[in-house]
Design a protein around this motif. Structure first.
Motif, mmCIF file in Angstrom:
data_model
loop_
_atom_site.group_PDB
_atom_site.id
_atom_site.type_symbol
_atom_site.label_atom_id
_atom_site.label_comp_id
_atom_site.label_asym_id
_atom_site.label_seq_id
_atom_site.Cartn_x
_atom_site.Cartn_y
_atom_site.Cartn_z
ATOM 1 N N VAL A 1 34.488 25.486 47.308
ATOM 2 C CA VAL A 1 36.274 25.305 47.034
ATOM 3 C C VAL A 1 36.572 25.854 45.481
ATOM 4 O O VAL A 1 37.844 26.530 45.624
ATOM 5 C CB VAL A 1 36.581 23.972 47.000
ATOM 6 N N SER A 2 35.907 25.831 44.803
ATOM 7 C CA SER A 2 36.158 26.322 43.426
ATOM 8 C C SER A 2 36.405 27.969 43.471
ATOM 9 O O SER A 2 37.553 28.443 42.977
ATOM 10 C CB SER A 2 35.000 26.336 42.313
ATOM 11 N N SER B 1 39.907 30.007 43.017
ATOM 12 C CA SER B 1 40.115 31.198 41.955
ATOM 13 C C SER B 1 40.884 32.405 42.731
ATOM 14 O O SER B 1 41.561 33.101 42.387
ATOM 15 C CB SER B 1 38.862 31.746 41.332
ATOM 16 N N LEU B 2 40.445 32.530 43.948
ATOM 17 C CA LEU B 2 40.956 33.662 44.851
ATOM 18 C C LEU B 2 42.326 33.388 44.845
ATOM 19 O O LEU B 2 43.180 34.315 45.061
ATOM 20 C CB LEU B 2 40.199 34.101 46.061
ATOM 21 N N VAL B 3 42.587 32.118 45.581
ATOM 22 C CA VAL B 3 43.977 31.640 45.939
ATOM 23 C C VAL B 3 44.800 32.002 44.540
ATOM 24 O O VAL B 3 46.161 32.493 44.532
ATOM 25 C CB VAL B 3 44.242 30.323 46.299
ATOM 26 N N HIS C 1 47.645 34.649 45.190
ATOM 27 C CA HIS C 1 48.884 33.964 45.429
ATOM 28 C C HIS C 1 49.755 33.842 44.289
ATOM 29 O O HIS C 1 51.089 34.182 44.419
ATOM 30 C CB HIS C 1 48.775 32.493 46.020
ATOM 31 N N TYR C 2 49.268 33.713 43.188
ATOM 32 C CA TYR C 2 50.121 33.374 41.842
ATOM 33 C C TYR C 2 50.309 34.544 40.842
ATOM 34 O O TYR C 2 50.936 34.895 40.022
ATOM 35 C CB TYR C 2 49.810 32.197 41.112
ATOM 36 N N ARG C 3 49.056 35.649 41.065
ATOM 37 C CA ARG C 3 48.977 36.641 40.097
ATOM 38 C C ARG C 3 48.997 37.850 40.884
ATOM 39 O O ARG C 3 49.545 38.088 42.130
ATOM 40 C CB ARG C 3 47.695 36.671 39.280
ATOM 41 N N GLU C 4 48.379 39.022 40.253
ATOM 42 C CA GLU C 4 48.505 40.326 40.827
ATOM 43 C C GLU C 4 47.754 40.820 41.905
ATOM 44 O O GLU C 4 47.265 42.038 42.036
ATOM 45 C CB GLU C 4 48.965 41.417 39.673
ATOM 46 N N GLY C 5 46.752 39.738 42.265
ATOM 47 C CA GLY C 5 45.710 40.167 43.216
ATOM 48 C C GLY C 5 44.447 40.957 42.432
ATOM 49 O O GLY C 5 44.403 40.702 41.299
ATOM 50 N N ASN D 1 42.178 40.153 36.774
ATOM 51 C CA ASN D 1 41.650 39.052 37.582
ATOM 52 C C ASN D 1 40.381 38.817 38.201
ATOM 53 O O ASN D 1 39.959 37.994 38.658
ATOM 54 C CB ASN D 1 42.814 39.156 38.838
ATOM 55 N N TRP D 2 39.638 40.255 38.135
ATOM 56 C CA TRP D 2 38.357 40.336 38.609
ATOM 57 C C TRP D 2 37.337 39.251 37.733
ATOM 58 O O TRP D 2 36.422 38.530 37.980
ATOM 59 C CB TRP D 2 37.925 41.373 38.389
ATOM 60 N N HIS D 3 38.063 38.837 36.354
ATOM 61 C CA HIS D 3 37.311 38.395 35.380
ATOM 62 C C HIS D 3 37.058 36.737 35.822
ATOM 63 O O HIS D 3 35.912 36.239 35.948
ATOM 64 C CB HIS D 3 38.019 38.300 33.913
ATOM 65 N N PRO D 4 38.152 35.915 36.015
ATOM 66 C CA PRO D 4 38.064 34.746 36.651
ATOM 67 C C PRO D 4 37.338 34.594 37.965
ATOM 68 O O PRO D 4 36.326 33.711 38.169
ATOM 69 C CB PRO D 4 39.417 34.138 36.679
ATOM 70 N N VAL D 5 37.523 35.476 38.706
ATOM 71 C CA VAL D 5 36.898 35.276 40.124
ATOM 72 C C VAL D 5 35.345 35.320 40.058
ATOM 73 O O VAL D 5 34.746 34.965 40.666
ATOM 74 C CB VAL D 5 37.653 36.463 41.116
#
Length: 290
Positions: free
Chosen positions: A27-28, A32-34, A38-42, A53-57
């Motif tokens: 779920v974590s 992170s993908l949602v 959904h909220y950032r730039e993909g 965004n690859w960093h947190p994912v």
């Protein structure tokens, strides 16, 4: 019979805990993908925010989830009949994957910062994160050299094992702490209108992600620290008794040979000497499989 029932109950408890841990970890990763889609730039690799965004994912997927699984892989009871060497390869392999994903995720941040002329390595998050990556790579290298390659003498393995375990758990906990710092920092930077303090839906989602990371970490650390869920060290000795075995040794070892009715208390009360003996057998057994 009561004894067998207690064993099964303990096994059931382990499986329930394992299922919960996998669910929380999974779920974590999904959250992170949602968050980024959904909220950032993909996700992208072009110096834009999508590259950041690859960093947190990748950190949550590799450095948290996969590293967590790597830590408890020896504890899965159905693997106790597998060769110890195979389990070492799986443990090392999962940690290697986690390491690669962590490095790619750091490259993404440095590239993004450089493309946008943002300074690197000024935050506490970055200092502790880089420290964790450096120690993790050292841990991985030493783990390969000492425990996987057949050259290190048994006494060196025996001496380094508690340090290896302690370092692994400490690095894992530090990675989760660093992830919490990172997502907090990102929310403060990114949420301007409405601000983080206005609790927009994105803030709630990511705060929940942080809670899940703490829960995941604590479940992994719990499973990794229960002595009665430890892989029984005498498994290989049973199969490969002739190697360096002495009659006293085999007798000493027999306290742990039949794991199906070795009670928790038997496992705990097993003497230090017998444990050392078991480690010797275990390593001898593992050598012979090389």
């Amino acid at each position: 019979a009561a004894h067998g029932a207690r064993k099964m109950e303990d096994y059931g408890r382990f499986l329930a805990l394992l299922a919960s841990t996998l669910l929380v970890g999974f779920v974590s990763v999904i959250l992170s993908l949602v968050w980024v889609f959904h909220y950032r730039e993909g996700l992208s690799w072009d110096g834009s925010l999508g590259e950041f965004n690859w960093h947190p994912v990748l950190i949550i997927t590799g450095f948290v989830f996969i590293q967590g699984i790597a830590i408890i892989v020896y504890r899965l009871p159905w693997t106790w009949k597998c060769s110890k060497l195979l389990m070492k390869f799986i443990h090392a392999g999962l940690n290697t994957i986690a390491m690669i994903l962590a490095i790619v995720s750091m490259v993404a941040v440095f590239e993004f910062h450089n493309a946008k002329s943002i300074p690197n390595m000024y935050s506490l998050h970055s200092w502790i994160g880089l420290t964790a990556v450096i120690f993790y790579s050292l841990q991985l290298f030493l783990g390969f050299a000492v425990f996987l390659l057949p050259f290190a003498p048994v006494h060196l393995r025996t001496a380094l094992m508690p340090i290896h375990v302690y370092s692994g758990l400490t690095i894992f906990a530090t990675v989760i702490a660093t992830a919490l710092m990172g997502i907090t920092e990102k929310l403060i930077f990114a949420l301007k209108n409405p601000a983080y303090s206005a609790s927009p839906p994105e803030a709630t989602l990511v705060n929940c992600l942080g809670l899940l990371l703490v829960i995941f970490g604590s479940l992994i650390l719990w499973m990794a620290s229960r002595p009665h869920w430890k892989r029984p060290p005498a498994e290989n000795a049973k199969i490969l008794r002739p190697i360096g075995a002495t009659p006293e040794g085999t007798e000493e070892e027999s306290t742990m040979t039949n794991t199906s009715n070795a009670d928790k208390s038997d496992l705990r009360s097993n003497t230090e000497a017998a444990r050392k003996q078991n480690i010797k057998f275990d390593e001898a057994g593992q050598r012979s499989t090389m």
